[in-house]
Design an enzyme around this catalytic site. Structure first.
Site, PDB file in Angstrom:
ATOM      1  N   ASP A  68       0.794  -1.245   0.148  1.00 16.94           N
ATOM      2  CA  ASP A  68       0.048   0.146  -0.124  1.00 16.94           C
ATOM      3  C   ASP A  68       0.789   1.218  -0.162  1.00 16.94           C
ATOM      4  OD1 ASP A  68      -2.548  -1.137  -0.066  1.00 16.94           O
ATOM      5  OD2 ASP A  68      -2.593  -1.527   1.927  1.00 16.94           O
ATOM      6  N   GLY A  69       1.971   1.279   0.754  1.00 17.55           N
ATOM      7  CA  GLY A  69       2.942   2.461   0.755  1.00 17.55           C
ATOM      8  C   GLY A  69       3.396   2.615  -0.710  1.00 17.55           C
ATOM      9  N   ASP A 142      -3.351  10.360   5.488  1.00 19.43           N
ATOM     10  CA  ASP A 142      -3.385  11.215   6.818  1.00 19.43           C
ATOM     11  C   ASP A 142      -2.157  12.101   7.142  1.00 19.43           C
ATOM     12  OD1 ASP A 142      -1.492   9.268   7.904  1.00 19.43           O
ATOM     13  OD2 ASP A 142      -2.846   7.786   8.390  1.00 19.43           O
ATOM     14  N   ASP A 171      -0.979  11.546  23.088  1.00 15.59           N
ATOM     15  CA  ASP A 171       0.507  11.177  22.075  1.00 15.59           C
ATOM     16  C   ASP A 171       0.155  11.888  20.997  1.00 15.59           C
ATOM     17  OD1 ASP A 171       1.317   9.494  24.012  1.00 15.59           O
ATOM     18  OD2 ASP A 171       1.435   7.790  23.360  1.00 15.59           O
ATOM     19  N   THR A 182      -8.766   3.486   7.202  1.00 15.96           N
ATOM     20  CA  THR A 182      -8.586   2.024   7.457  1.00 15.96           C
ATOM     21  C   THR A 182      -7.205   1.942   7.680  1.00 15.96           C
ATOM     22  OG1 THR A 182      -8.206   1.669   4.869  1.00 15.96           O
ATOM     23  CG2 THR A 182     -10.706   1.241   5.664  1.00 15.96           C
TER      24      THR A 182
END
Length: 285
Positions: A68-69, A142, A171, A182
């Protein structure tokens, strides 16, 4: 049809998938390009090499072979030039991938133009200092504001259109697109959003609170994020898992809708919820 392939051919699995892809597309009349940094690893008459910086401009479709990266990084760069991305899963999850390794024959449908496009909104994260934008990122997944080197909580304040939206000691916080819901957002307990929605979801990371829930905000909104940490520690912002940027109490982060949209190629008939069931729910069961 011109394909430019983005992958890591030093990875034996990715190299094997790339060679199988070439075998499937042989005889289709497609032109295929790889980065010239791999000219000593792979050779053949059915493809050619270009500098990495020229691959997207030259192609009709950007092909990402990996996890996915790899697909996310390729899709973001392709989005700026309005090019579609086809993900071939050679990683673990492959949530953004169009096809699996055992489905490579579907590439012939792509070569014939038999596919649809799945448009995915992106967010823009602008890092501002002294009223000036010093860095801009376009994120498919994100933007994550989190504590720095020390295991100490930071105070985060988020405003929306000039009004306070949220203050939390944690954090960090994740500001995610529906596509990214997801990913880290899900791991932090945030909701899963259908990728056709137009919104951001804000989820805290390990909040110092007994009552804390994610907030979903319309993507037409502009979020201003500030973080305050103690004198010996700085917060960082990481966009789509890339190199972190250190921010201080004087640094502002503005989150808004990106003018670019990732365009992911879709061949198979399964919808988002069927893919989620197959990739996440059933795999974890």
């Amino acid at each position: 049809m011109i394909f430019s392939v983005f992958t890591n051919l030093n990875d034996k699995n990715c190299e094997a998938v790339a060679r199988e892809m070439l075998a499937v597309l042989d005889g289709t009349g497609c032109k295929i390009y790889f980065s010239d940094e791999y000219s000593d690893i792979i050779s053949g008459a059915s493809f050619d090499f270009l500098p990495e910086s020229s691959l997207i401009e030259k192609c009709d479709i950007a092909v990402a072979i990996g996890g996915d990266g790899t697909t996310m990084k390729t899709a973001k760069h392709a989005a700026i030039l309005g090019k579609p991305t086809l993900g071939i899963n050679a990683g673990r999850l492959g949530f953004l991938s169009c096809i699996e390794r055992n489905e490579l024959m579907l590439l012939k449908d792509v070569a014939a133009g038999n596919y649809s496009l799945d448009e995915r909104m992106m967010l823009k994260a602008e890092i501002c200092e002294n009223g000036k934008t010093v860095k801009t990122f376009h994120c498919l997944n994100d933007a994550v504001l989190s504590r720095g080197d020390f295991a100490r909580l930071i105070d985060i304040k988020i405003t929306c259109e000039g009004r306070e939206l949220w203050s939390v000691r944690a954090d960090g916080v994740i500001i995610s697109t529906p596509t990214g819901s997801t990913a880290y957002n899900l791991a932090a307990g945030g909701p899963v959003l259908s990728p056709d929605m137009r919104c951001f979801v804000v989820t805290s990371i390990c909040p110092h609170s007994l009552m804390d829930r994610s907030i979903v905000v319309n993507s037409d909104s502009v979020l201003e994020v500030m973080a305050v940490s103690d004198v010996s520690n700085n917060a960082i912002i990481t966009c789509d898992g890339e190199e972190p940027v250190v921010i201080t109490a004087e640094t502002g982060v503005s989150i808004s809708l990106s003018p670019y949209s990732a365009r992911l190629i879709k061949i198979k008939p399964d919808n988002f919820y069927e893919v989620m069931k197959k990739k996440i729910i059933e795999r974890r069961a």
